[in-house]
Design a protein around this motif. Structure first.
Motif, PDB file in Angstrom:
ATOM      1  N   THR A  94       0.840  -1.196   0.000  1.00  0.00           N
ATOM      2  CA  THR A  94       0.000   0.000   0.000  1.00  0.00           C
ATOM      3  C   THR A  94       0.873   1.243   0.000  1.00  0.00           C
ATOM      4  O   THR A  94       1.842   1.343   0.755  1.00  0.00           O
ATOM      5  CB  THR A  94      -0.915   0.020   1.236  1.00  0.00           C
ATOM      6  OG1 THR A  94      -1.707  -1.174   1.248  1.00  0.00           O
ATOM      7  CG2 THR A  94      -1.826   1.236   1.228  1.00  0.00           C
ATOM      8  N   SER A  95       0.518   2.177  -0.868  1.00  0.00           N
ATOM      9  CA  SER A  95       1.194   3.481  -0.905  1.00  0.00           C
ATOM     10  C   SER A  95       0.143   4.562  -1.101  1.00  0.00           C
ATOM     11  O   SER A  95      -1.021   4.287  -1.417  1.00  0.00           O
ATOM     12  CB  SER A  95       2.252   3.518  -2.011  1.00  0.00           C
ATOM     13  OG  SER A  95       1.699   3.154  -3.257  1.00  0.00           O
ATOM     14  N   ARG A  96       0.574   5.815  -0.927  1.00  0.00           N
ATOM     15  CA  ARG A  96      -0.377   6.927  -0.968  1.00  0.00           C
ATOM     16  C   ARG A  96       0.275   8.131  -1.630  1.00  0.00           C
ATOM     17  O   ARG A  96       1.472   8.395  -1.450  1.00  0.00           O
ATOM     18  CB  ARG A  96      -0.821   7.280   0.459  1.00  0.00           C
ATOM     19  CG  ARG A  96      -1.758   8.479   0.572  1.00  0.00           C
ATOM     20  CD  ARG A  96      -2.123   8.763   2.023  1.00  0.00           C
ATOM     21  NE  ARG A  96      -2.835  10.028   2.134  1.00  0.00           N
ATOM     22  CZ  ARG A  96      -2.234  11.218   2.249  1.00  0.00           C
ATOM     23  NH1 ARG A  96      -0.899  11.290   2.288  1.00  0.00           N
ATOM     24  NH2 ARG A  96      -2.942  12.324   2.333  1.00  0.00           N
ATOM     25  N   ASP A  97      -0.545   8.849  -2.409  1.00  0.00           N
ATOM     26  CA  ASP A  97      -0.105  10.107  -3.009  1.00  0.00           C
ATOM     27  C   ASP A  97      -0.521  11.258  -2.095  1.00  0.00           C
ATOM     28  O   ASP A  97      -1.724  11.485  -1.896  1.00  0.00           O
ATOM     29  CB  ASP A  97      -0.737  10.279  -4.395  1.00  0.00           C
ATOM     30  CG  ASP A  97      -0.412  11.633  -5.020  1.00  0.00           C
ATOM     31  OD1 ASP A  97       0.584  12.263  -4.597  1.00  0.00           O
ATOM     32  OD2 ASP A  97      -1.150  12.046  -5.934  1.00  0.00           O
ATOM     33  N   PRO A  98       0.427  12.016  -1.523  1.00  0.00           N
ATOM     34  CA  PRO A  98       0.057  13.081  -0.584  1.00  0.00           C
ATOM     35  C   PRO A  98      -0.664  14.255  -1.247  1.00  0.00           C
ATOM     36  O   PRO A  98      -1.338  15.021  -0.559  1.00  0.00           O
ATOM     37  CB  PRO A  98       1.412  13.521  -0.007  1.00  0.00           C
ATOM     38  CG  PRO A  98       2.410  13.136  -1.040  1.00  0.00           C
ATOM     39  CD  PRO A  98       1.892  11.898  -1.675  1.00  0.00           C
ATOM     40  N   ILE A  99      -0.557  14.409  -2.547  1.00  0.00           N
ATOM     41  CA  ILE A  99      -1.202  15.538  -3.234  1.00  0.00           C
ATOM     42  C   ILE A  99      -2.678  15.259  -3.487  1.00  0.00           C
ATOM     43  O   ILE A  99      -3.549  16.087  -3.183  1.00  0.00           O
ATOM     44  CB  ILE A  99      -0.472  15.846  -4.553  1.00  0.00           C
ATOM     45  CG1 ILE A  99       1.006  16.133  -4.293  1.00  0.00           C
ATOM     46  CG2 ILE A  99      -1.142  17.018  -5.277  1.00  0.00           C
ATOM     47  CD1 ILE A  99       1.260  17.310  -3.385  1.00  0.00           C
ATOM     48  N   ASP A 101      -4.339  12.472  -2.346  1.00  0.00           N
ATOM     49  CA  ASP A 101      -4.867  11.595  -1.305  1.00  0.00           C
ATOM     50  C   ASP A 101      -5.312  10.253  -1.880  1.00  0.00           C
ATOM     51  O   ASP A 101      -6.175   9.570  -1.319  1.00  0.00           O
ATOM     52  CB  ASP A 101      -6.029  12.264  -0.565  1.00  0.00           C
ATOM     53  CG  ASP A 101      -6.322  11.603   0.783  1.00  0.00           C
ATOM     54  OD1 ASP A 101      -5.382  11.031   1.380  1.00  0.00           O
ATOM     55  OD2 ASP A 101      -7.479  11.636   1.223  1.00  0.00           O
ATOM     56  N   LEU A 102      -4.738   9.870  -3.005  1.00  0.00           N
ATOM     57  CA  LEU A 102      -5.045   8.600  -3.647  1.00  0.00           C
ATOM     58  C   LEU A 102      -4.276   7.477  -2.950  1.00  0.00           C
ATOM     59  O   LEU A 102      -3.086   7.607  -2.661  1.00  0.00           O
ATOM     60  CB  LEU A 102      -4.636   8.664  -5.126  1.00  0.00           C
ATOM     61  CG  LEU A 102      -5.099   7.542  -6.046  1.00  0.00           C
ATOM     62  CD1 LEU A 102      -6.584   7.695  -6.354  1.00  0.00           C
ATOM     63  CD2 LEU A 102      -4.287   7.566  -7.334  1.00  0.00           C
ATOM     64  N   THR A 103      -4.973   6.367  -2.694  1.00  0.00           N
ATOM     65  CA  THR A 103      -4.331   5.179  -2.126  1.00  0.00           C
ATOM     66  C   THR A 103      -4.184   4.126  -3.215  1.00  0.00           C
ATOM     67  O   THR A 103      -5.129   3.857  -3.972  1.00  0.00           O
ATOM     68  CB  THR A 103      -5.153   4.607  -0.965  1.00  0.00           C
ATOM     69  OG1 THR A 103      -5.242   5.580   0.071  1.00  0.00           O
ATOM     70  CG2 THR A 103      -4.509   3.348  -0.404  1.00  0.00           C
ATOM     71  N   VAL A 104      -3.011   3.521  -3.281  1.00  0.00           N
ATOM     72  CA  VAL A 104      -2.706   2.527  -4.308  1.00  0.00           C
ATOM     73  C   VAL A 104      -2.258   1.244  -3.631  1.00  0.00           C
ATOM     74  O   VAL A 104      -1.376   1.265  -2.770  1.00  0.00           O
ATOM     75  CB  VAL A 104      -1.598   3.037  -5.258  1.00  0.00           C
ATOM     76  CG1 VAL A 104      -1.263   1.981  -6.297  1.00  0.00           C
ATOM     77  CG2 VAL A 104      -2.022   4.340  -5.923  1.00  0.00           C
ATOM     78  N   VAL A 105      -2.869   0.137  -4.029  1.00  0.00           N
ATOM     79  CA  VAL A 105      -2.484  -1.175  -3.502  1.00  0.00           C
ATOM     80  C   VAL A 105      -2.053  -2.049  -4.677  1.00  0.00           C
ATOM     81  O   VAL A 105      -2.864  -2.362  -5.564  1.00  0.00           O
ATOM     82  CB  VAL A 105      -3.634  -1.848  -2.736  1.00  0.00           C
ATOM     83  CG1 VAL A 105      -3.189  -3.229  -2.248  1.00  0.00           C
ATOM     84  CG2 VAL A 105      -4.084  -0.979  -1.565  1.00  0.00           C
ATOM     85  N   ALA A 106      -0.771  -2.416  -4.691  1.00  0.00           N
ATOM     86  CA  ALA A 106      -0.257  -3.362  -5.681  1.00  0.00           C
ATOM     87  C   ALA A 106      -0.396  -4.762  -5.098  1.00  0.00           C
ATOM     88  O   ALA A 106       0.131  -5.057  -4.021  1.00  0.00           O
ATOM     89  CB  ALA A 106       1.196  -3.053  -6.003  1.00  0.00           C
ATOM     90  N   ARG A 107      -1.113  -5.623  -5.805  1.00  0.00           N
ATOM     91  CA  ARG A 107      -1.396  -6.988  -5.314  1.00  0.00           C
ATOM     92  C   ARG A 107      -0.659  -7.989  -6.185  1.00  0.00           C
ATOM     93  O   ARG A 107      -0.831  -8.011  -7.413  1.00  0.00           O
ATOM     94  CB  ARG A 107      -2.900  -7.267  -5.348  1.00  0.00           C
ATOM     95  CG  ARG A 107      -3.318  -8.607  -4.750  1.00  0.00           C
ATOM     96  CD  ARG A 107      -4.831  -8.762  -4.891  1.00  0.00           C
ATOM     97  NE  ARG A 107      -5.347  -9.897  -4.153  1.00  0.00           N
ATOM     98  CZ  ARG A 107      -5.427 -11.137  -4.643  1.00  0.00           C
ATOM     99  NH1 ARG A 107      -4.992 -11.388  -5.867  1.00  0.00           N
ATOM    100  NH2 ARG A 107      -5.932 -12.107  -3.914  1.00  0.00           N
TER     101      ARG A 107
END
Length: 682
Positions: A94-99, A101-107
């Motif tokens: 899980t990662s997040r873009d601070p600009i 506020d998008l959350t990204v989950v690479a599975r």
């Protein structure tokens, strides 16, 4: 921090606070397949996830390439989780873009003892609405980037690495070709990187009408190889490019640039990409395809048909051709039963009273003109002869002359700008709409209940382009929603009728993908009617389809000589025999050959569900005179040497065989106890 994940295919992932997750190393059986670094923080490695949003540019001059996105480079690692789902090992980063506020989950998913990973990406909008334009399912940087200094100039990646693609034209499926990356137009440059890429994409409802949703990259000097498939029944894209004197591979489903796809996410909404699988081997292309074959087997829906491999007779190809009737079917039923067929499938036209079945499809009521005594009498005879009855359906279409074209609501059909799409006299149903699904659910349940249908051939013969913009953010968004709903509908049918066998067909092989083949039991590889041309298709088929799912036609007709009959029948033995042709009109000698071929098939078919393919004379070219396919199988016990089957064709038609003067062929299979087979044209 380095996270090491997997076993047969091992990944090192660099995850540090404030930085995007990145793949730092890739190994198969201990052999490196991507540039490794003891200090990934010093390398400019591409982020693991690539995302493009409207209003957020790419950071570098990248031309049409899907790398260098501002959002991707801003992602900050949050956490990772490793879990199990059955036998599969799952990693979610899980990662997040601070600009934004998008959350990204690479599975990333891996199964035991298989050197392959399946990957997808889930993005979730935070406090702001975002518009997705591209989300990669998997990005692998630095692939096969280990140079061999002893090779000198040949050690350069653009000359050392070979890209493989498969053109997949109608009736000429599976035409694999290779060229070095330099020949594909890629060349190493000093920084900044080149702006070039080698890319393939498919837009529309036929996933494989131009190319298979697959590719491969091999190092001919070291034997290292990667092969991939995009597991989607609609639009897809992949690309190979270079960055910082290394090569990357990016795999994705539909996107804005390639397939008119965009998706609006309101705060809290999520989108998940289509899955893509990467397989790897240190033993060349065949090794990577072997791993991909194993992956296909463990990730598809379990079904008894995949172990039994029953023989199917279908009345279409070089037989009735969509014009069935009681009088025409009765002698075929008897002939198919005598031959040993276990399923008997009535193909297109069974519902039509007007001799115009193409644009009258959709209601799925049997014709009383074709079957004056009722379709049930025909199906009863099929069962009396010891076979399971089957029917052809084309569930996604409704003909313009069908009563269903007027009775279903407009929202049940594909539309553009409020207008219903029409393609070759047919409308495309939208399986997102409950009325479409309800109509087809009722159809299948009725046919199973009233006629004892145990097999459906689900065909699909139109291409509707980028998609539907009705109730969608874009045409591609509508198509993707339908693709997923159709696949879910098939799962629902099999949940209700677990003994039912479903064949996937799309004018033959126009939808050869493992979204469909992970749900259905077998696949119609081609509609090719010329038996001389079938060997190139049959031999290449295991690159894309497991042998036990690969339906290949065997269609003897009276005009064939005995040698031609044997040639045609033998070509289907290393897959799923789709028997057709005028069995009822064959000479006794031909009928005996049919019985002999099916007896041989019954002996070898128990070995097909675990067999791995090899191409002892290389992948076939379309006009090769000699074509060969080998299937490696286990011996009778653990201590036995590797065994297998070899099928070789010699084609003599003037317009096919380029090497008429070559009268013999030597097949070397060193892994099979040094077997040498010499084949001679007689």
């Amino acid at each position: 921090m380095i996270i090491t994940f997997g076993h047969a295919l091992e990944l090192d992932l660099y995850c540090a606070e404030g930085e995007p997750p990145r793949l730092a190393a890739l190994r198969a059986g201990g052999s490196p397949l991507a540039a490794e670094s003891t200090d990934p923080a010093t390398l400019d490695i591409l982020p693991l996830s690539h995302i493009e949003l409207a209003g957020h540019s790419r950071e570098h001059i990248n031309g049409k390439r899907h790398i260098g996105g501002a959002v991707s480079s801003r992602l900050q690692y949050v956490r990772h989780d490793i879990t199990r789902a059955g036998q599969a090992l799952l990693l979610e980063i899980t990662s997040r873009d601070p600009i934004t506020d998008l959350t990204v989950v690479a599975r990333i998913e891996q199964h035991p003892d298989i050197a392959a990973i399946r990957s997808s990406t889930r993005v979730t909008a935070g406090s702001h609405e975002v518009v997705l334009l591209h989300v990669a399912s998997l990005v692998i940087p630095g692939v096969l980037a280990i140079a061999d200094t002893a090779l000198g100039a040949a050690g350069r990646w653009e000359d050392r690495l070979t890209a493989w693609t498969a053109a997949n034209p109608w009736c000429g499926e599976g035409r694999w070709t290779s060229a070095t990356l330099s020949q594909r137009g890629l060349t190493a440059t000093e920084k900044p990187d080149a702006r070039n890429r080698f890319a393939l994409a498919s837009t529309g409802s036929w996933s494989s009408s131009e190319h298979l949703p697959m590719g491969a990259l091999t190092d001919e000097h070291t034997g290292r190889a990667l092969a991939w498939q995009i597991e989607h029944n609609g639009s897809w894209a992949w690309e190979i490019g270079d960055t910082h004197d290394a090569v990357y591979v990016s795999l994705s489903g539909p996107s804005d640039a390639e397939s008119q796809w965009s998706k609006v996410l309101a705060p809290g909404e999520s989108f998940t990409t289509v899955p893509a699988t990467l397989a790897a081997s240190a033993h060349g292309l065949e090794g990577a395809i072997g791993e991909l074959t194993k992956h296909r087997r463990v990730t598809r829906r379990p079904h008894a048909d995949l172990e039994r491999l029953p023989i199917i007779f279908n009345d279409y190809m070089n037989c009735l051709g969509g014009d069935p009737s009681t009088d025409r079917l009765l002698p075929l039923i008897d002939a198919a039963a005598r031959a040993g067929a276990e399923y008997f499938v009535v193909d297109a036209g069974w519902y039509d009273d007007t001799d115009g079945w193409w644009d009258s499809v959709g209601e799925w009521q049997p014709s009383t003109v074709r079957f004056p005594g009722g379709l049930d009498k025909v199906m009863e005879l099929v069962r009396e002869r010891g076979m399971t009855p089957g029917l052809w359906l084309e569930p996604e279409v409704v003909g313009v002359r069908s009563p269903m074209a007027g009775s279903l609501p407009d929202g049940a059909f594909f539309q553009r700008a409020g207008r219903r799409l029409t393609e070759r006299g047919r409308h495309q149903l939208d399986f997102r709409h409950p009325a479409s699904r309800a109509h087809l659910d009722a159809t299948v349940d009725r046919l199973v209940s009233e006629y004892g249908i145990g097999y459906f051939k689900l065909d699909y013969n139109i291409e509707v382009g980028p998609g539907t913009d009705h109730a969608a953010d874009s045409a591609g968004d509508g198509l993707l929603g339908h693709n997923r709903a159709y696949r879910a509908w098939i799962d629902g049918v099999l949940d209700r009728h677990p003994g039912l066998v479903i064949e996937s067909c799309s004018s033959g092989g126009m939808r050869t993908d493992y979204a469909m083949l992970a749900a259905t039991q077998l696949h119609s590889v081609t509609d090719q009617t010329d038996f001389h041309r079938l060997p190139a298709i049959a031999a290449a088929a295991p690159m894309a389809v497991t042998p036990e799912q690969s339906a290949m036609w065997a269609y003897p007709v009276p005009a064939m000589t005995d040698r031609e009959t044997a040639f045609n029948l033998a070509g289907a033995l290393l897959g799923r025999i789709h028997l057709s042709g005028r069995l009822d009109l064959l000479r006794p000698e031909q009928e005996a050959l049919v019985h002999q071929a099916l007896a041989a098939y019954r002996e070898l078919r128990p070995h097909l569900p675990a067999a791995l393919p090899h191409w002892p004379v290389g992948l076939p070219a379309w006009r090769d005179g000699w074509v060969a396919l080998a299937l490696e199988t286990d011996g009778p016990d653990r201590d036995s040497p590797v065994a297998g089957y070899v099928l070789a064709w010699r084609r003599d038609a003037d317009d096919l065989a380029w090497h008429q003067e070559v009268r013999s062929l030597t097949v070397r299979l060193p892994e099979w106890s040094a077997v040498l087979v010499r084949l001679t044209r007689v």
